[in-house]
Design an enzyme around this catalytic site. Sequence first.
Site, PDB file in Angstrom:
ATOM      1  N   GLY A 109       0.820  -1.211   0.000  1.00 61.32           N
ATOM      2  CA  GLY A 109       0.000   0.000   0.000  1.00 61.32           C
ATOM      3  C   GLY A 109       0.846   1.251   0.000  1.00 61.32           C
ATOM      4  O   GLY A 109       2.037   1.246  -0.332  1.00 61.32           O
ATOM      5  N   GLY A 110       0.222   2.346   0.417  1.00 65.46           N
ATOM      6  CA  GLY A 110       0.893   3.643   0.419  1.00 65.46           C
ATOM      7  C   GLY A 110       2.140   3.658   1.280  1.00 65.46           C
ATOM      8  O   GLY A 110       2.994   4.544   1.124  1.00 65.46           O
TER       9      GLY A 110
ATOM     10  N   GLY B 232      23.490  15.608 -28.431  1.00 65.96           N
ATOM     11  CA  GLY B 232      22.968  16.003 -27.126  1.00 65.96           C
ATOM     12  C   GLY B 232      23.601  15.219 -25.998  1.00 65.96           C
ATOM     13  O   GLY B 232      23.735  15.721 -24.872  1.00 65.96           O
ATOM     14  N   ALA B 233      23.993  13.995 -26.294  1.00 64.84           N
ATOM     15  CA  ALA B 233      24.583  13.176 -25.237  1.00 64.84           C
ATOM     16  C   ALA B 233      25.914  13.770 -24.779  1.00 64.84           C
ATOM     17  O   ALA B 233      26.282  13.679 -23.608  1.00 64.84           O
ATOM     18  CB  ALA B 233      24.755  11.756 -25.725  1.00 64.84           C
TER      19      ALA B 233
HETATM   20  C1  HXC Z   1      -3.590  -4.779  11.865  1.00 63.43           C
HETATM   21  C2  HXC Z   1      -2.512  -6.585  11.022  1.00 63.43           C
HETATM   22  C3  HXC Z   1      -2.292  -5.904   9.806  1.00 63.43           C
HETATM   23  C4  HXC Z   1      -2.786  -4.590   9.687  1.00 63.43           C
HETATM   24  C5  HXC Z   1      -1.410  -7.835   9.650  1.00 63.43           C
HETATM   25  N1  HXC Z   1      -1.959  -7.777  10.869  1.00 63.43           N
HETATM   26  N2  HXC Z   1      -1.601  -6.700   8.977  1.00 63.43           N
HETATM   27  N3  HXC Z   1      -3.154  -6.026  12.023  1.00 63.43           N
HETATM   28  N4  HXC Z   1      -3.419  -4.071  10.758  1.00 63.43           N
HETATM   29  N5  HXC Z   1      -2.579  -3.874   8.597  1.00 63.43           N
HETATM   30  C6  HXC Z   1      -1.944  -8.796  11.894  1.00 63.43           C
HETATM   31  C7  HXC Z   1      -2.816  -9.994  11.558  1.00 63.43           C
HETATM   32  O1  HXC Z   1      -4.112  -9.758  11.977  1.00 63.43           O
HETATM   33  C8  HXC Z   1      -2.144 -11.079  12.357  1.00 63.43           C
HETATM   34  O2  HXC Z   1      -2.553 -10.989  13.710  1.00 63.43           O
HETATM   35  C9  HXC Z   1      -0.695 -10.712  12.308  1.00 63.43           C
HETATM   36  O3  HXC Z   1      -0.641  -9.336  11.965  1.00 63.43           O
HETATM   37  C10 HXC Z   1       0.056 -11.456  11.263  1.00 63.43           C
HETATM   38  O4  HXC Z   1      -0.692 -11.408  10.044  1.00 63.43           O
HETATM   39  P1  HXC Z   1      -0.823 -12.670   9.097  1.00 63.43           P
HETATM   40  O5  HXC Z   1      -1.705 -12.286   8.010  1.00 63.43           O
HETATM   41  O6  HXC Z   1      -1.177 -13.873   9.909  1.00 63.43           O
HETATM   42  O7  HXC Z   1       0.689 -12.832   8.649  1.00 63.43           O
HETATM   43  P2  HXC Z   1       1.266 -13.168   7.240  1.00 63.43           P
HETATM   44  O8  HXC Z   1       0.655 -14.418   6.691  1.00 63.43           O
HETATM   45  O9  HXC Z   1       2.744 -13.153   7.433  1.00 63.43           O
HETATM   46  O10 HXC Z   1       0.871 -11.988   6.277  1.00 63.43           O
HETATM   47  C11 HXC Z   1       1.398 -10.705   6.480  1.00 63.43           C
HETATM   48  C12 HXC Z   1       0.711  -9.688   5.570  1.00 63.43           C
HETATM   49  C13 HXC Z   1      -0.832  -9.806   5.761  1.00 63.43           C
HETATM   50  C14 HXC Z   1       1.048  -9.992   4.119  1.00 63.43           C
HETATM   51  C15 HXC Z   1       1.252  -8.326   5.929  1.00 63.43           C
HETATM   52  O11 HXC Z   1      -1.132  -9.753   7.132  1.00 63.43           O
HETATM   53  C16 HXC Z   1      -1.560  -8.696   5.101  1.00 63.43           C
HETATM   54  O12 HXC Z   1      -1.803  -8.742   3.893  1.00 63.43           O
HETATM   55  N6  HXC Z   1      -1.969  -7.726   5.910  1.00 63.43           N
HETATM   56  C17 HXC Z   1      -2.759  -6.601   5.399  1.00 63.43           C
HETATM   57  C18 HXC Z   1      -1.945  -5.710   4.508  1.00 63.43           C
HETATM   58  C19 HXC Z   1      -2.694  -4.485   4.108  1.00 63.43           C
HETATM   59  O13 HXC Z   1      -3.530  -4.537   3.201  1.00 63.43           O
HETATM   60  N7  HXC Z   1      -2.414  -3.401   4.820  1.00 63.43           N
HETATM   61  C20 HXC Z   1      -3.024  -2.139   4.545  1.00 63.43           C
HETATM   62  C21 HXC Z   1      -2.267  -1.554   3.340  1.00 63.43           C
HETATM   63  S1  HXC Z   1      -2.805   0.042   2.996  1.00 63.43           S
HETATM   64  P3  HXC Z   1      -2.511 -12.212  14.709  1.00 63.43           P
HETATM   65  O14 HXC Z   1      -3.113 -11.663  15.939  1.00 63.43           O
HETATM   66  O15 HXC Z   1      -3.277 -13.297  14.040  1.00 63.43           O
HETATM   67  O16 HXC Z   1      -1.075 -12.543  14.871  1.00 63.43           O
HETATM   68  C22 HXC Z   1      -1.788   0.962   3.840  1.00 63.43           C
HETATM   69  C23 HXC Z   1      -2.093   2.376   3.681  1.00 63.43           C
HETATM   70  C24 HXC Z   1      -0.919   3.199   4.026  1.00 63.43           C
HETATM   71  O17 HXC Z   1      -0.937   0.585   4.493  1.00 63.43           O
HETATM   72  C25 HXC Z   1      -1.198   4.572   3.509  1.00 63.43           C
HETATM   73  C26 HXC Z   1      -0.107   5.503   3.763  1.00 63.43           C
HETATM   74  C27 HXC Z   1      -0.332   6.778   3.014  1.00 63.43           C
END
Ligand code: HXC
Length: 514
Positions: A169-170, A404-405
């Site tokens: 993501g971001g 130009g290069a």
């Molecule tokens: C809260 C989260 C989390 C999140 C993971 N966890 N991502 N909790 N917020 N964003 C927690 C899970 O619930 C889980 O809790 C533990 O972390 C491990 O996650 P798993 O999925 O079991 O681990 P894994 O298989 O290793 O996968 C990791 C992962 C996946 C690929 C990161 O968790 C995932 O896809 N998470 C979401 C990613 C996402 O879409 N994030 C938002 C992106 S947008 P438990 O308690 O079971 O251990 C963004 C916007 C930013 O970030 C903008 C900035 C401008």
Amino acid sequence: MSSEDPRIVELHRRRAIAMGGGGPERVERHRARGRRTARERLLQLFDPHSFQELGMFATARIGDETERIAGDGVVTGFGMIDGRTVFAYAQDATVFGGSLGEMHGRKICQVMDRAVEAGAPVIGLIDSGGARIQEGIYGLGGYAEIFRRNAIYSGIVPQISLLLGPCAGGAAYSPALTDILVMVEGQSYMFLTGPEVVRAVTGEEVDAEKLGGARMHISTSGLAHFVTSTENDALMLARRLLSYLPSNHLENPPLTTPGVEPAQARQVLNTIVPLDPRQPYSMHTVIHCIFDAHSFLEVQEQFARNAIVGLARLEGQPVGVVAQEPEVLAGALDIDASDKITRFVRFCDAFNIPLVTFVDTPGFLPGVDQEYHGIIRHGAKIVYAYSTATVPKLSIVTRKAYGGAYVVMSSKQLNTDVTFAWPSAEIAVMGGEGAASILYRKEIAQAADPKTARAHYAEQYRQQYLNPYVAAEGGFIDEVIEPAETRERLIAALAALRHKAVIPLARRHGNMPA
Ligand code: HXC
């Protein structure tokens, strides 16, 4: 207070919980994937016994006691790398998946603020699920605070990102804003929208590795500067990188013990450029014959391979090397090469690293695709970067510097301090065949054998113009040198320019083409 004192006991209890990250099961699962914990990574990165943690007890507003006390999923602090202070943060994937909540973000910002005030580099060890879903806007706001700091601290202290896990993501904008981004093969990936969203929106079938893995970013997007096979290699690479960099923009890069001769004999240089201008040769060999042995650290090695950029040393003095690789696309400049060169020149200039540019390019790559995608816009960035760079600038035309290069590649007119050319240099508006076809179009058309006539006129043009002496006579080249003496000439010029100081013209800031 004795260690039996209940207050000390409570401290140790809390410390033990914090040090345990997300608990034994999650830590075990993390390790089983070949990944280390955040603290193990930091201990590996810093000189032994030097890392000092800050904010161990910062807690999230959510979660059970174990998770809450675990420093909110990020370990921050400072320590020494080769005896110099460096600040760092390491996201802990065992706590809320290393996701970024309010305190997590605040801790990273604090470490960045302290680093800038102390004039020390910042290294981010990224392994995160992105914005913490439960904390909503507090996570998003935290990212915005980090991005702003990445931007306003750019060019003040070096910022290095090591991607040791996901960065989705971001969140990816933070590493993209830093100076150097390192990824680990098969372990780190980075994309704005994951495979599921891509499938839903565009129908494309792609997995995480193909969409945003290390291979993709090092060779296609150009976002990654380095890829390593293990996370340990990434940590060691960060240490090596810092050995070329000053701690901040007010310092000079650290000098190492001089006298390390190049790995390859410099006599090779006198015959390395083939007599036939269409035949390639290895610019990498040229580099290895000139700079201190084993000092060349190539940046973005697998992206836009027609251009070469990297850090090296000349008698222990760090320099930035920019060059063309005649073995790839004949060294022509295209969009990606322009971006690669521009970013590197700006990076070196920000951190007082002198630039040494080797020129062998037939020009900008012709083609509809390049024009449509803005080769002019991208090529203009090279001009901007070299023209505004105030570090010592040296250049060597080894062979072709056409059109130009010639202009954009650290020409004398872009305020390059010392311009050298080898006797094999061809500095002109274009090559022999092209020039003959335009200048002698009528004669060639009327000749009994047009092919022989074109070759004749091309050779005549080559004799007259394709050499370094016309440019040297006009003062565009300072000196035509024997290739084998390039190292000594560069060392002497660098020494002469050690105290170069340019006061930039007053303005708010320039407006670089993008
Ligand atoms: C809260 C989260 C989390 C999140 C993971 N966890 N991502 N909790 N917020 N964003 C927690 C899970 O619930 C889980 O809790 C533990 O972390 C491990 O996650 P798993 O999925 O079991 O681990 P894994 O298989 O290793 O996968 C990791 C992962 C996946 C690929 C990161 O968790 C995932 O896809 N998470 C979401 C990613 C996402 O879409 N994030 C938002 C992106 S947008 P438990 O308690 O079971 O251990 C963004 C916007 C930013 O970030 C903008 C900035 C401008």
